[in-house]
Design an enzyme around this catalytic site. Sequence first.
Site, PDB file in Angstrom:
ATOM      1  N   LYS A  10     -42.021 -64.608  23.844  1.00  0.00           N
ATOM      2  CA  LYS A  10     -42.178 -65.669  24.821  1.00  0.00           C
ATOM      3  C   LYS A  10     -43.372 -65.155  25.903  1.00  0.00           C
ATOM      4  CE  LYS A  10     -39.795 -65.644  28.930  1.00  0.00           C
ATOM      5  NZ  LYS A  10     -40.773 -66.188  29.846  1.00  0.00           N
ATOM      6  N   LEU A  42     -34.573 -64.289  29.463  1.00  0.00           N
ATOM      7  CA  LEU A  42     -35.802 -63.367  29.789  1.00  0.00           C
ATOM      8  C   LEU A  42     -36.285 -64.204  30.904  1.00  0.00           C
ATOM      9  CD1 LEU A  42     -37.387 -60.979  29.089  1.00  0.00           C
ATOM     10  CD2 LEU A  42     -38.944 -62.468  27.748  1.00  0.00           C
ATOM     11  N   ASP A  43     -36.583 -63.652  32.022  1.00  0.00           N
ATOM     12  CA  ASP A  43     -36.916 -64.533  33.397  1.00  0.00           C
ATOM     13  C   ASP A  43     -38.202 -64.966  32.865  1.00  0.00           C
ATOM     14  OD1 ASP A  43     -34.761 -63.383  34.644  1.00  0.00           O
ATOM     15  OD2 ASP A  43     -35.962 -61.845  35.490  1.00  0.00           O
ATOM     16  N   PHE A  44     -38.387 -66.205  33.659  1.00  0.00           N
ATOM     17  CA  PHE A  44     -39.470 -67.194  33.772  1.00  0.00           C
ATOM     18  C   PHE A  44     -40.846 -66.208  33.870  1.00  0.00           C
ATOM     19  CE2 PHE A  44     -42.378 -69.791  36.142  1.00  0.00           C
ATOM     20  CZ  PHE A  44     -42.648 -70.878  35.453  1.00  0.00           C
ATOM     21  N   SER A  46     -41.103 -62.988  33.050  1.00  0.00           N
ATOM     22  CA  SER A  46     -41.613 -62.018  32.184  1.00  0.00           C
ATOM     23  C   SER A  46     -41.868 -62.534  30.854  1.00  0.00           C
ATOM     24  CB  SER A  46     -40.161 -61.365  31.794  1.00  0.00           C
ATOM     25  OG  SER A  46     -39.555 -60.760  33.230  1.00  0.00           O
TER      26      SER A  46
END
Length: 242
Positions: A10, A42-44, A46
Amino acid sequence: MPSNLILFNKPFRVLSQFSAEGDKATLAKYIDAPDFYPAGRLDFDSEGLLLLTNQGALQHIIASPDFKMPKTYWVQVEGDISDEALEKLRRGVELKDGLTKPAQAERMAEPAIWDRTPPVRYREAIPTSWLSLQIREGKNRQVRRMTAAVGFPTLRLIRYAIGPYTLENTGIGQWNYIEPTDHLLKEVNQFEEQRKRKAASPNRRRPSEKGQQRSQGNKVSHGEGMARRKPSTKPTSRPRRK
């Protein structure tokens, strides 16, 4: 036939979802695989490894901390991280929502990775350093809060591995089908068997049914209630004083 597991690298500032949210980029921009959904988040802000699956049991096992799949992060922090800070991370850090479990924390050389867009802000007067951090839980924005708590704010966060799966040979924004390991398949089979046993077990009475039976069992007619009452030995009224 394709596998029921996808590995995706990502990029920064991509939501871990397919549904649109404002003008933010989503997984739909990169992945065309119907019925696949992220196993965990998974954080925006990260980057790195995200697993997706079209199987509910597999999604639960990967995402749930109960199955303790370790997650390894490469973390760029502000400042030259100290041995003392690393030791605190290894012991556990007190956050607002409780003490973290002990982590594996090691200083590492800057990895040979893709450039981030936009890049991390560079400040000549303040050095940066990298560490490898492995955790087995999933508190909200945990890694960032852990490094901040020991005095070294996170500048860039990359998830490199989930259990045996890594970003090796997967470029940024790329994805591919992968095969579940034998251990993961064993966990899935055990989980499915437990779920079948629960579904096959006799259904317990619902609380409403229990309440109805209890109230019916305790109900007595007015006559029975009067018959069970012991006659009083006390006078019904006091004699008046003269």
